[in-house]
Design an enzyme around this catalytic site. Sequence first.
Site, short mmCIF file in Angstrom:
data_model
loop_
_atom_site.label_atom_id
_atom_site.label_comp_id
_atom_site.label_asym_id
_atom_site.label_seq_id
_atom_site.Cartn_x
_atom_site.Cartn_y
_atom_site.Cartn_z
N ARG A 28 0.06 1.09 -5.52
CA ARG A 28 -1.18 1.84 -5.69
C ARG A 28 -2.28 0.90 -6.20
NH1 ARG A 28 0.12 6.65 -8.80
NH2 ARG A 28 0.72 7.59 -6.82
N ARG A 47 6.27 -10.51 -12.41
CA ARG A 47 7.21 -9.40 -12.22
C ARG A 47 6.77 -8.45 -11.11
NH1 ARG A 47 10.40 -8.29 -17.41
NH2 ARG A 47 10.00 -10.12 -18.70
N ARG A 91 -6.04 5.14 -16.98
CA ARG A 91 -4.81 5.35 -16.22
C ARG A 91 -5.08 6.34 -15.10
NH1 ARG A 91 0.16 6.92 -14.86
NH2 ARG A 91 0.84 9.06 -15.33
N VAL A 92 -4.63 6.00 -13.89
CA VAL A 92 -4.65 6.93 -12.76
C VAL A 92 -3.21 7.06 -12.28
CG1 VAL A 92 -7.05 6.61 -12.04
CG2 VAL A 92 -5.32 5.03 -11.20
N GLU A 182 3.57 13.98 -17.70
CA GLU A 182 3.55 12.62 -17.18
C GLU A 182 4.25 11.72 -18.19
OE1 GLU A 182 0.94 9.99 -18.45
OE2 GLU A 182 1.35 11.37 -20.08
N MET A 183 4.23 10.41 -18.02
CA MET A 183 5.11 9.57 -18.82
C MET A 183 4.43 8.37 -19.48
SD MET A 183 8.57 9.57 -16.45
CE MET A 183 9.60 9.00 -17.82
N GLU A 184 3.10 8.34 -19.50
CA GLU A 184 2.43 7.14 -20.02
C GLU A 184 1.31 7.37 -21.02
OE1 GLU A 184 4.65 6.08 -16.51
OE2 GLU A 184 2.96 7.47 -16.58
N ASP A 207 3.65 17.27 -8.14
CA ASP A 207 4.72 18.25 -8.00
C ASP A 207 4.47 19.37 -8.99
OD1 ASP A 207 6.83 17.53 -10.46
OD2 ASP A 207 5.69 15.82 -9.74
#
Length: 235
Positions: A28, A47, A91-92, A182-184, A207
């Site tokens: 992305r 990485r 953050r997107v 979300e996770m961040e 989702d």
Amino acid sequence: MSNIPTPHIGCQKSDFAETVIMPGDPLRSKFIAENFLENPVLVNNIRGVQGYTGTYKGKRVSVMASGMGMPSIGIYSHELFNFYDVKNIIRVGTAGALQEDIKLKDIVIAMASVTNSNWAAQFQIDANIPAVCSYELLKKAEAAAEKLGIEPRVGTMYSSDIFYDESGREMKLKELGVMGVEMESAALYYEAMKAGKNALCICTVSDHIITGQQTTSEERQLTFTKMMEIALEIA
């Protein structure tokens, strides 16, 4: 001894703009650079976490992936804020909806995040420390969205360490009006608060946890452009 380059970012301080757009997925990041930036230059590929710097409507902007989860975005945001003099990280990413009136591909902006993470314990403060966004960036994002004809939902998100969560916690948070998962964002917001910098999390609903609806992986990578436009407009 200089902290640059860091173990995770292999470039010089001047290679980054003061604002970094930060998707989780390196693909992305590549998509944003190739489709929205003029003359993008790959400045980091340690990485495989691709970082680019170019211009958007004449303004210098960087975009770099964070990877998945709070430990990963915590590393990159800490190094960018503290060693590379980055002032703003936007953050997107993607989120799972928790409210019935939030639909697939809606834009949600995290004004604050509740979290199951132990991230804030490092600050050794005997209190529940709220993870909150930059009000300055939030105001700009709302104005940019209105100009673009986009109607985002703004409120509280749940930032989780667990993707396959068996606790049932999400349904309890739904009752408190939490928009989605979300996770961040929590780690990003804590890092910005500690560094005295600015952060904002703008997500597209990929989702729906209540209805079970989902978008495809290809849609997530290539079509979630509204959040990118909002982020770039305020960079």
